[in-house]
Design a protein around this motif. Structure first.
Motif, PDB file in Angstrom:
ATOM      1  N   GLN B  60       0.832  -1.206   0.000  1.00 22.71           N
ATOM      2  CA  GLN B  60       0.000   0.000   0.000  1.00 22.71           C
ATOM      3  C   GLN B  60       0.868   1.258   0.000  1.00 22.71           C
ATOM      4  OE1 GLN B  60      -3.133   2.470  -0.103  1.00 22.71           O
ATOM      5  NE2 GLN B  60      -3.249   0.285  -0.443  1.00 22.71           N
ATOM      6  N   LYS B  63       2.454   1.723  -3.376  1.00 22.73           N
ATOM      7  CA  LYS B  63       1.501   2.269  -4.344  1.00 22.73           C
ATOM      8  C   LYS B  63       1.265   3.753  -4.100  1.00 22.73           C
ATOM      9  CE  LYS B  63      -1.371  -1.787  -5.407  1.00 22.73           C
ATOM     10  NZ  LYS B  63      -2.641  -2.443  -4.999  1.00 22.73           N
ATOM     11  N   GLN B  64       1.140   4.104  -2.837  1.00 25.66           N
ATOM     12  CA  GLN B  64       0.919   5.517  -2.515  1.00 25.66           C
ATOM     13  C   GLN B  64       2.127   6.358  -2.912  1.00 25.66           C
ATOM     14  OE1 GLN B  64      -1.872   6.848  -1.594  1.00 25.66           O
ATOM     15  NE2 GLN B  64      -3.083   5.162  -0.759  1.00 25.66           N
ATOM     16  N   ASN B  66       4.190   5.700  -5.250  1.00 30.31           N
ATOM     17  CA  ASN B  66       4.183   5.761  -6.709  1.00 30.31           C
ATOM     18  C   ASN B  66       3.255   6.841  -7.227  1.00 30.31           C
ATOM     19  OD1 ASN B  66       5.649   4.370  -8.707  1.00 30.31           O
ATOM     20  ND2 ASN B  66       5.015   2.431  -7.794  1.00 30.31           N
ATOM     21  N   LYS B  67       2.232   7.157  -6.446  1.00 26.75           N
ATOM     22  CA  LYS B  67       1.284   8.188  -6.867  1.00 26.75           C
ATOM     23  C   LYS B  67       1.865   9.586  -6.727  1.00 26.75           C
ATOM     24  CE  LYS B  67      -2.999   7.943  -5.349  1.00 26.75           C
ATOM     25  NZ  LYS B  67      -4.125   7.589  -4.459  1.00 26.75           N
ATOM     26  N   LEU B  68       2.880   9.746  -5.899  1.00 31.58           N
ATOM     27  CA  LEU B  68       3.488  11.075  -5.775  1.00 31.58           C
ATOM     28  C   LEU B  68       4.038  11.467  -7.139  1.00 31.58           C
ATOM     29  CD1 LEU B  68       5.386  10.829  -2.353  1.00 31.58           C
ATOM     30  CD2 LEU B  68       3.174  11.886  -2.822  1.00 31.58           C
ATOM     31  N   ILE B  69       3.658  12.659  -7.560  1.00 28.92           N
ATOM     32  CA  ILE B  69       3.984  13.086  -8.913  1.00 28.92           C
ATOM     33  C   ILE B  69       5.490  13.069  -9.157  1.00 28.92           C
ATOM     34  CG2 ILE B  69       3.689  14.975 -10.583  1.00 28.92           C
ATOM     35  CD1 ILE B  69       0.994  13.826  -9.692  1.00 28.92           C
ATOM     36  N   ASN B  70       6.277  13.418  -8.146  1.00 23.84           N
ATOM     37  CA  ASN B  70       7.722  13.529  -8.334  1.00 23.84           C
ATOM     38  C   ASN B  70       8.474  12.213  -8.135  1.00 23.84           C
ATOM     39  OD1 ASN B  70       7.338  16.645  -6.679  1.00 23.84           O
ATOM     40  ND2 ASN B  70       7.597  16.373  -8.884  1.00 23.84           N
ATOM     41  N   VAL B  71       7.756  11.159  -7.809  1.00 23.37           N
ATOM     42  CA  VAL B  71       8.421   9.863  -7.674  1.00 23.37           C
ATOM     43  C   VAL B  71       8.366   9.153  -9.021  1.00 23.37           C
ATOM     44  CG1 VAL B  71       8.294   7.578  -6.613  1.00 23.37           C
ATOM     45  CG2 VAL B  71       7.961   9.621  -5.225  1.00 23.37           C
ATOM     46  N   ILE B  72       9.529   8.788  -9.509  1.00 23.68           N
ATOM     47  CA  ILE B  72       9.589   8.207 -10.852  1.00 23.68           C
ATOM     48  C   ILE B  72       9.566   6.690 -10.805  1.00 23.68           C
ATOM     49  CG2 ILE B  72      11.077   8.040 -12.892  1.00 23.68           C
ATOM     50  CD1 ILE B  72      11.533  10.931 -12.648  1.00 23.68           C
TER      51      ILE B  72
END
Lengths: 645, 169
Positions: B60, B63-64, B66-72
């Motif tokens: 979880q 996944k969260q 990964n949702k951060l815009i700046n995490v590639i």
């Protein structure tokens, strides 16, 4: 990602307002030098934004100057920034477009926080633009300084802090893109005052650079196949439809799938309208105050096809006891929702519109189907519907039944109207007793449960849908939190209708005090209704704002008042419906127990083996919607879609 | 609970660390160690996070994140297939009697002395968690005056790179 930058959304390349776009488009080698403030306005116009809600203050003042010259952008001056936020939400939820709110730094920005949190919980595309103190003063506790990017970090999809004018177009375009794509959500752009004041070359279009943002996943064909197989082999399936179907405007695809499979459908609080209430397969709303058939269908199901739903605790009850025999197909655009609460046998990440279409095709391709799909299942459901129709017991104190008032508002105004509600009993009744036929007709604060949402959200909805009737179904508690926006509505000619379901109390809290605190009514009496001092008097309040105020205390006056409200379009209308404080929301699943313990009325739980029709119904029970779901609809009708194949 | 090593490739943007740390805090996970520095791609940083969580909540959180815009990109590094090192600086009290003993320990652990005064030594070690813990345990008896440790740094073994198929500007 194969390319170094995210391609521009079509909205960025070709603004909806082409005329506005063309005249600003930069040609030739020398980009025009403009201030950051002008860049804010111009960027919004180029993105096709036509309406913004806001309130100026020191740190955002520069932006308000070029707003005077804006040609395709209308700014609506609210009376409180929270109103701007909810108005932008209502605007977005009703239309599917991005809602935009503007506020100044410090308290202006923090007043937006509730609306931002609300938009985050309900996946509303919201662009919040805030002024920030001079970059040289940041971090010094300057006047009206607040770290709004920091404050909103857990409740935004993303945020930008802009300290240079040159960065403004890209930040706003990126924010707009992020807010409106994938799982929608609020995005904040915080712009320092010096960035607004200094000049920079305005370059457009901008090239988005968001390498870590991959909003759209490619739908996994094998998973869709597996889901279709489960639907074909399941005996007791339920399509568990959530707000994602509304956000994706996937209602046509859902209808097609429901007709094709013949599976029953439940629409959560956020999904009311995603599937027509007039459809015989619609069992209504599941959850804490859901219909008994919807709650028990989920509970007894052997296959849940969850679409854009997130297994919220208000839907599942005690999650470990929710739908114990069901396999789960979970369709969501946000991978983090899948498996968060309930493990999915078949996870499908993708846009609801696309996945539902694919799923229908895959199901059709399977061919072989039983002649009467889910026949025994429908028999059980129809029996539950006969036995436990949605209804209410009339009041015994001579005061209006709130359920009757809300039912009549829905019946007289019809499915093309928009209904925005506050939070509490009136919200549940509005979700239960108004029949929704289309997405965007029902707006409410589902996840956050924000009291005060209704009036500003209705205002925003009316701005985005000026030709529709827009109701705010509000409570006397909620109404007192944000009714200052009546001024905005009057001044800006936004003729919303407000129905205050006035039970003189914080009704839902009072209901819990009745049920779980021995009727000890601690701090829930508001003194606005029958037999009270009426502070405030809502009719006088409406009149003070220049709205039409009407008080209704007798059942025979209800219809006339609603009709007068519908005929009055030169100003907002506020109807003070003085209702009984003792009316309660039923059915109800008490918090923290299994949904199997759903109570139909006080101390009346459906029995699992007693299926004698009518045995659960009080003789005085009112069933306001005889044409839908309650008096069904033969088995053949219910599965007509399936047979058409 | 089990220990997991996550390697994050992130855009080097202000506030990024707060976003990442906040996500862990919100879900009630304790970050055991954190190391941040630049990667071989300009504009991208690499964060190594060590967390103590069960598989399911870890998924979880991943996944969260990964949702951060700046995490590639996020990779969980399996200890057997990775090099996991941390950097330790430790100041130990010594006198003429104890200095040879401390130096012997330094030798045993293949650590280095990076500063010498009559009263103290500063010892440096770059190694896996076990060896650094062992060194510290042995030094305890002489009196540790000061300790600074980096978060765990991790990299997968073999020719593959976390930045493969990552846009380079």
């Amino acid at each position: 990602m194969s390319s170094p930058t995210t391609p521009l959304p079509s909205a960025v390349r070709t603004p909806a307002r082409a005329a506005g776009g063309d005249q600003h488009a930069t040609r030739g080698p020398e980009p025009e030098l403009i201030t950051g403030a002008e860049a804010v306005v111009r960027t919004l116009e180029l993105l096709g934004v036509t309406d913004v809600f806001g309130l100026p203050g020191g740190a955002i003042l520069p932006v308000y100057d070029p707003l005077l010259e804006a040609k395709t952008l209308r700014h609506i001056l609210v009376r409180h920034e929270q109103g701007a936020g909810h108005a932008a939400e209502g605007y977005a939820a009703a239309s599917g477009r991005v809602g935009v709110a503007i506020a100044t730094s410090g308290p202006g920005a923090t007043n937006l926080v509730t609306a931002i949190a609300d938009a985050y919980m309900d996946s509303v595309p919201l662009l919040a633009i805030t002024g920030q103190v001079f970059s040289t003063l940041m971090g010094t506790d300057a006047f009206q300084e607040a770290d709004i990017v920091g404050i909103t970090m857990p409740i935004t999809k993303h945020s930008f802090l802009v300290k240079q004018a040159a960065d403004i177009p890209l930040a706003i375009a990126s924010a707009f893109h992020i807010a409106s794509t994938g799982r929608p959500g609020p995005v904040l752009v915080d712009i320092t005052k010096d960035a607004q004041q200094e000049t920079a070359p305005f370059v457009w279009p901008v090239k988005l650079d968001l390498p870590g943002y991959r909003p759209i996943a490619k739908v996994h064909g094998k998973q869709v196949q597996a889901a279709a197989q489960l639907l074909a082999s399941g005996k007791r399936p339920v399509l568990y439809v959530g707000g994602g179907v509304v956000r994706a405007r996937a209602d046509d695809e859902l209808l097609a799938l429901a007709d094709l499979t013949g599976a029953p459908v439940v629409t959560t609080l956020m999904a009311r309208g995603a599937f027509p209430d007039s459809h015989p397969s619609n069992l209504g709303m599941p959850g804490m105050h859901g219909t008994v058939p919807a709650v028990l269908a989920l509970q007894e199901s052997d296959l849940l096809v969850a679409v854009g739903a997130r297994f919220d605790d208000r839907v599942t009850g005690k999650a470990s006891l929710f739908a114990p025999d069901a396999k789960v197909v979970h369709i969501d655009i946000d991978p983090a929702e899948i498996g968060k609460i309930r493990t999915a046998e078949v996870p499908i990440v993708g846009d609801a519109k696309e996945v539902l279409g694919d799923l229908a095709s895959a199901f059709r391709d399977l061919g072989a189907q039983p002649a009467q799909p889910y026949a025994a299942w429908w028999e059980r459901i129809r029996s539950l519907q006969h036995q436990y129709p949605l209804g209410y017991t009339p009041t015994s104190d001579g005061l209006l039944s709130p359920q009757h008032v809300i039912t009549r508002i829905g019946e007289i105004s019809g499915p093309e109207a928009v209904y925005a509600s506050g939070v509490g009993q009136h919200q549940m009744w509005a979700a239960q007793f108004i029949r929704y036929e289309r997405p965007g007709a029902w707006l409410n604060s589902g996840g956050a449960g924000t009291m005060g949402y209704a009036v500003p959200a209705a205002m925003g909805a009316k701005v985005s849908q000026p030709d529709r009737v827009v109701w705010a179904i509000d409570g006397d508690g909620c109404f007192q939190m944000t009714n200052q926006e009546l001024a905005t509505c009057v001044i800006n000619d936004i003729p919303i209708k407000v129905a205050v379901i006035n039970n003189s109390s914080l009704g839902m809290v009072r209901q819990w005090q009745t049920l779980f605190y021995d009727g000890r009514y601690s701090n829930t009496h508001l003194n606005t209704g029958h037999g009270s001092v009426r502070v405030p008097d809502f009719v006088k309040l409406a009149e003070a704002y220049g709205a039409l105020g009407i008080r209704v205390e007798k059942e025979e006056d209800v219809d006339a008042a609603i009709r007068l409200a519908l005929e009055t379009n030169d100003r907002p209308v506020v109807i003070d419906f003085v209702v009984s404080a003792d009316a309660m929301v039923w059915p109800m699943v008490p918090q923290g127990v299994s949904n199997s313990g759903v109570q139909y009325a006080r101390d009346h739980a459906p029995s699992w083996d007693d299926e004698a029709p009518g045995s659960g119904v009080d003789p005085d029970f009112v069933m306001p919607a005889p044409e839908g779901g309650v008096e069904p609809v033969s088995e053949a009708d219910a599965i007509a879609g399936a047979e058409e194949r | 609970m089990s220990r997991h090593v996550l390697s994050l490739l992130v855009e080097d943007k202000p506030g990024l660390l707060t976003r990442v740390a906040g996500l862990f805090a919100r879900r009630g996970f304790n970050i055991e160690s954190l190391a941040v520095g630049s990667s071989e791609v300009q504009g991208l940083s690499r964060i190594t996070v060590v967390v103590d969580v069960e598989e399911l909540p870890l998924e979880q959180v991943t996944k969260q994140l990964n949702k951060l815009i700046n995490v590639i990109k996020i990779v969980e590094l399996e200890p057997e297939q990775s090099v996991l090192h941390e950097h330790v600086l430790v100041k130990v009290k010594v006198d003429t009697a104890t200095r040879p003993q401390v130096l012997e320990i330094v030798e045993l652990f293949r650590a280095q002395v990076v500063d010498v005064t009559p009263e103290a030594l500063v010892i440096e070690l770059v190694a896996g968690s076990q060896r650094t813990a062992g060194l510290l345990k042995m030094l305890e008896q002489y009196g540790i005056r000061e300790l600074a440790q980096s978060g765990l740094l991790a990299m997968g073994r073999g020719p593959k790179s976390i930045t493969e198929r990552i846009p380079r500007s």
